[in-house]
Design a protein around this motif. Structure first.
Motif, PDB file in Angstrom:
ATOM      1  N   LEU A 170     -24.143  -2.576  34.577  1.00 31.37           N
ATOM      2  CA  LEU A 170     -24.949  -3.435  35.459  1.00 31.37           C
ATOM      3  C   LEU A 170     -25.821  -2.605  36.395  1.00 31.37           C
ATOM      4  CD1 LEU A 170     -22.243  -6.136  36.209  1.00 31.37           C
ATOM      5  CD2 LEU A 170     -24.414  -6.534  35.044  1.00 31.37           C
ATOM      6  N   GLN A 171     -25.236  -1.489  36.852  1.00 30.78           N
ATOM      7  CA  GLN A 171     -26.008  -0.617  37.756  1.00 30.78           C
ATOM      8  C   GLN A 171     -27.215  -0.002  37.069  1.00 30.78           C
ATOM      9  OE1 GLN A 171     -23.169   2.265  39.059  1.00 30.78           O
ATOM     10  NE2 GLN A 171     -22.517   1.068  40.835  1.00 30.78           N
ATOM     11  N   SER A 172     -27.167   0.096  35.726  1.00 27.38           N
ATOM     12  CA  SER A 172     -28.267   0.764  35.020  1.00 27.38           C
ATOM     13  C   SER A 172     -29.565  -0.033  35.146  1.00 27.38           C
ATOM     14  CB  SER A 172     -27.901   0.963  33.549  1.00 27.38           C
ATOM     15  OG  SER A 172     -27.947  -0.278  32.885  1.00 27.38           O
ATOM     16  N   GLY A 173     -29.444  -1.286  35.550  1.00 25.95           N
ATOM     17  CA  GLY A 173     -30.653  -2.032  35.888  1.00 25.95           C
ATOM     18  C   GLY A 173     -31.105  -3.018  34.841  1.00 25.95           C
ATOM     19  N   GLY A 174     -30.661  -2.865  33.588  1.00 24.57           N
ATOM     20  CA  GLY A 174     -31.116  -3.789  32.543  1.00 24.57           C
ATOM     21  C   GLY A 174     -30.201  -4.993  32.430  1.00 24.57           C
ATOM     22  N   LEU A 175     -30.410  -5.733  31.368  1.00 26.25           N
ATOM     23  CA  LEU A 175     -29.529  -6.871  31.102  1.00 26.25           C
ATOM     24  C   LEU A 175     -28.328  -6.372  30.297  1.00 26.25           C
ATOM     25  CD1 LEU A 175     -32.333  -9.392  30.197  1.00 26.25           C
ATOM     26  CD2 LEU A 175     -30.875  -9.455  32.225  1.00 26.25           C
ATOM     27  N   VAL A 176     -27.194  -7.012  30.535  1.00 24.59           N
ATOM     28  CA  VAL A 176     -25.959  -6.512  29.905  1.00 24.59           C
ATOM     29  C   VAL A 176     -25.338  -7.599  29.045  1.00 24.59           C
ATOM     30  CG1 VAL A 176     -23.645  -5.615  30.327  1.00 24.59           C
ATOM     31  CG2 VAL A 176     -25.532  -4.970  31.849  1.00 24.59           C
ATOM     32  N   GLN A 177     -24.947  -7.219  27.847  1.00 27.07           N
ATOM     33  CA  GLN A 177     -24.198  -8.120  26.978  1.00 27.07           C
ATOM     34  C   GLN A 177     -22.806  -7.537  26.768  1.00 27.07           C
ATOM     35  OE1 GLN A 177     -25.435 -10.512  24.247  1.00 27.07           O
ATOM     36  NE2 GLN A 177     -27.623 -10.423  24.586  1.00 27.07           N
ATOM     37  N   CYS A 178     -21.799  -8.397  26.802  1.00 26.71           N
ATOM     38  CA  CYS A 178     -20.422  -7.921  26.607  1.00 26.71           C
ATOM     39  C   CYS A 178     -19.958  -8.246  25.195  1.00 26.71           C
ATOM     40  CB  CYS A 178     -19.479  -8.589  27.602  1.00 26.71           C
ATOM     41  SG  CYS A 178     -19.839  -8.127  29.293  1.00 26.71           S
ATOM     42  N   SER A 197     -22.502 -14.118  28.562  1.00 24.84           N
ATOM     43  CA  SER A 197     -21.800 -14.580  27.371  1.00 24.84           C
ATOM     44  C   SER A 197     -21.036 -13.398  26.777  1.00 24.84           C
ATOM     45  CB  SER A 197     -22.794 -15.139  26.357  1.00 24.84           C
ATOM     46  OG  SER A 197     -23.758 -14.148  26.079  1.00 24.84           O
ATOM     47  N   LEU A 198     -20.153 -13.713  25.882  1.00 20.45           N
ATOM     48  CA  LEU A 198     -19.297 -12.671  25.291  1.00 20.45           C
ATOM     49  C   LEU A 198     -19.383 -12.752  23.770  1.00 20.45           C
ATOM     50  CD1 LEU A 198     -16.922 -10.595  25.700  1.00 20.45           C
ATOM     51  CD2 LEU A 198     -15.374 -12.548  25.551  1.00 20.45           C
ATOM     52  N   TRP A 199     -19.697 -11.628  23.159  1.00 19.34           N
ATOM     53  CA  TRP A 199     -19.638 -11.541  21.702  1.00 19.34           C
ATOM     54  C   TRP A 199     -18.199 -11.227  21.313  1.00 19.34           C
ATOM     55  CZ3 TRP A 199     -23.815 -11.932  18.319  1.00 19.34           C
ATOM     56  CH2 TRP A 199     -25.079 -11.943  18.911  1.00 19.34           C
ATOM     57  N   VAL A 200     -17.637 -12.032  20.424  1.00 19.99           N
ATOM     58  CA  VAL A 200     -16.315 -11.703  19.893  1.00 19.99           C
ATOM     59  C   VAL A 200     -16.475 -11.560  18.387  1.00 19.99           C
ATOM     60  CG1 VAL A 200     -13.925 -12.445  19.616  1.00 19.99           C
ATOM     61  CG2 VAL A 200     -15.128 -12.884  21.760  1.00 19.99           C
ATOM     62  N   LEU A 201     -16.316 -10.341  17.922  1.00 18.65           N
ATOM     63  CA  LEU A 201     -16.574 -10.050  16.513  1.00 18.65           C
ATOM     64  C   LEU A 201     -15.314  -9.488  15.860  1.00 18.65           C
ATOM     65  CD1 LEU A 201     -20.021  -8.332  17.108  1.00 18.65           C
ATOM     66  CD2 LEU A 201     -19.621 -10.693  16.421  1.00 18.65           C
ATOM     67  N   GLN A 202     -15.330  -9.421  14.549  1.00 22.93           N
ATOM     68  CA  GLN A 202     -14.181  -8.886  13.825  1.00 22.93           C
ATOM     69  C   GLN A 202     -14.702  -7.896  12.795  1.00 22.93           C
ATOM     70  OE1 GLN A 202     -12.006 -11.945  11.816  1.00 22.93           O
ATOM     71  NE2 GLN A 202     -10.121 -10.792  11.794  1.00 22.93           N
ATOM     72  N   GLY A 203     -14.056  -6.751  12.676  1.00 23.77           N
ATOM     73  CA  GLY A 203     -14.488  -5.765  11.699  1.00 23.77           C
ATOM     74  C   GLY A 203     -14.120  -4.373  12.158  1.00 23.77           C
TER      75      GLY A 203
END
Ligand code: FAD
Length: 482
Positions: free
Chosen positions: A42-50, A89-95
């Motif tokens: 978040l501190q890096s300044g851009g948008l963050v996806q989890c 939002s949160l990406w929940v992936l499998q692999g």
């Protein structure tokens, strides 16, 4: 694969191309509060996806109804609700993360992937491969210290070597810790978390797992659950040193599963213990330091996963009787304290620390079964399973570890039972078939002069499968030969 993905915006700043999106890859840090990687992203300044990845290389080793999958899934559900409330939002992936993380970073045009460091050998190898995959496409994996106060080489002996004895490690740890180590990261999330980009959280069934097997009443879930447990523990903390050894008493924090999955921050816990400073709090803090001691051991000596830390015990010739192992696993040894403890483990996924020490010693030194078989069983059953702590605990009890219990110190299951569960309260909870025995007989039904009418030893409860005194001698001989 990522049906709802969008292409992240790329902006030009001061002539160099900077991606506006970063990815925060959550692993054993399933919380938003005081999460180093997330805050740095978040501190890096851009948008963050989890993103969280159900790692198929780990899942292939687990049963589909494994309690930990349910715990993780419920924590993710909570995380997703928190993120949604913050506009994220949160990406929940499998692999396999080695493929999944670079692919998602590519899809989102994320220049950086932020994550908290994991010290287990498998995780270290995986992270190296993920990093390579990212670098090949001009991206970066950035790793941060989060789950411990001191990591890697931060605490070394005067000779520059890793500590292998707890007491001096603990002294140095306490001397070196400063308020800066327990300062929590401020997470100013709103507006920086990408809105509506990730697909909905897949259900456990869609992920191929059985429905939740965790008793949420007994094990509160996610960071909300961790804070509930902490509030409950805080007023008991001053008595921790007096109560922590009695399994029938609510004396400990029950936070181990939350520490394992990072639904609570170690900085918050250490900060609270230091601020309190009383005898109970410092005794508890030392347990948190044991946790770090084993983490740094695993980091410096990853070979302990496969073998004894002490070289003289690498080839101990354990007889490994499979019937003994099975009786131990099922809680049918005829030693009530062992059986009650193993049934607690099988029924709840938790076992009190005193009992972990007693059953581990019993398996190795009474049943003469290799500690690695016990360690493996714990790894399958424990909700709080942590490679470093579990391996450290087993090697301690088996006397094969560094700074371990000397081999000639062998727990007597009867006296441990009488001392730490004097009224048989814990025994009665997990061995209802012994509920009618009096407070003396319940510790060793086979020695009782009189048993309740209608109770038959051998039918209602097993005779002891071994004689402690005889097995003790065999164990001493086995270790002495090494
Ligand atoms: C054979 C054996 C196996 C073990 N396996 C695990 C395991 O897989 N995962 C695990 O978290 N702990 C393990 N432990 C350590 C300990 O038993 C548990 O951490 C503790 O019982 C958890 O309950 P609690 O959270 O109420 O602990 P508390 O008494 O409240 O202690 C607070 C925290 O300190 C840490 N801690 C406490 N004791 C130890 C210890 N001896 N070593 C390392 N960390 C400790 C844990 O993170 C714990 O949550 C093992 C111990 C033994 C003897």
């Amino acid at each position: 694969m990522y049906g709802h993905a969008f292409i992240g915006m790329v902006v030009i700043l001061g002539g160099s191309m900077v991606s506006s999106v970063s990815l925060c890859w959550l692993r054993r840090d399933l919380r938003l509060q005081d999460n180093t990687a997330l805050c740095r992203a978040l501190q890096s300044g851009g948008l963050v996806q989890c993103v969280f990845v159900f790692d198929t290389r780990i899942l292939s080793e687990l049963a589909s109804d494994d309690r930990r999958l349910a715990f993780i899934w419920l924590a993710l559900q909570q995380l997703q609700a928190e993120l949604t409330a913050l506009g994220g939002s949160l990406w929940v992936l499998q692999g396999d993360p080695v493929a999944v993380i670079p692919a998602l970073a590519r899809q989102l045009s994320a220049g950086e992937v932020y994550a908290n460091r994991d010290y287990e050998p498998y995780a270290r190898g995986r992270d190296e491969q993920v990093s390579q995959g990212l670098v090949e496409e001009g991206r970066r994996l950035l790793l941060f210290k989060d789950q411990v106060i001191f990591e890697q080489d931060e605490l070394l002996t005067a000779a520059g070597k890793p500590y292998t004895v707890f007491t001096p490690y603990c002294k140095t740890w306490l001397r070196m810790v400063t308020p800066a180590h327990t300062a929590c990261w401020e997470a100013v999330c709103r507006g920086r978390l990408r809105v509506g980009a990730a697909p909905a959280l897949p259900s456990l069934a869609e992920l191929g797992f059985a429905e939740a097997q965790v008793d949420v009443g007994k094990m509160p879930i996610g960071s909300v659950g961790a804070q509930q447990l902490l509030v409950d523990f805080q007023h008991r903390m001053p008595r921790y040193h007096l109560q922590r050894d009695y399994p029938a008493v609510k004396g400990v924090s029950y936070l181990s599963t939350h520490l394992r999955f990072g639904t609570v921050s170690i900085r918050q816990l250490v900060g609270l213990a230091l601020a309190d400073g009383g005898e109970g709090a410092i005794c508890w803090l030392k347990e948190l330091i044991w946790r770090e001691f084993y983490q740094q051991l695993l980091w410096h000596f990853p070979q302990v996963v496969e073998q004894s830390f002490k070289p003289q015990y690498v080839d101990l010739a354990f007889p490994n009787d499979p019937v003994y192992l099975q009786c131990w696993q099922q809680g049918k040894t005829g030693y009530p304290i062992i059986d009650a403890a193993m049934r607690q483990l099988n029924q709840t996924g938790y076992m009190h620390n005193r009992l972990r020490m007693v059953v581990a010693s019993f398996l190795v030194k009474d049943l003469l079964v290799d500690w690695r078989l016990g360690e493996r069983y714990f790894a399958q059953q424990l909700l709080d399973f942590d490679l470093a702590a579990n391996n450290g605990g087993w090697q301690w009890a088996a006397s094969t570890g560094c700074d371990a219990q000397p081999y000639f110190r062998i727990f007597n299951p009867l006296s441990q039972s009488q001392r730490f569960d004097p009224k048989g309260k814990f025994l009665r909870r997990y061995l209802p078939e012994l509920a009618e025995l009096d407070n003396k007989a319940i510790h060793a039904p086979c020695l009782a002069k009189q048993l309740p009418a209608g109770f038959s030893l051998g039918r209602d409860y097993p005779w002891p499968i071994v004689d402690h005194a005889q097995q003790r001698e065999k164990a001493l001989a086995l270790f002495a030969r090494a």
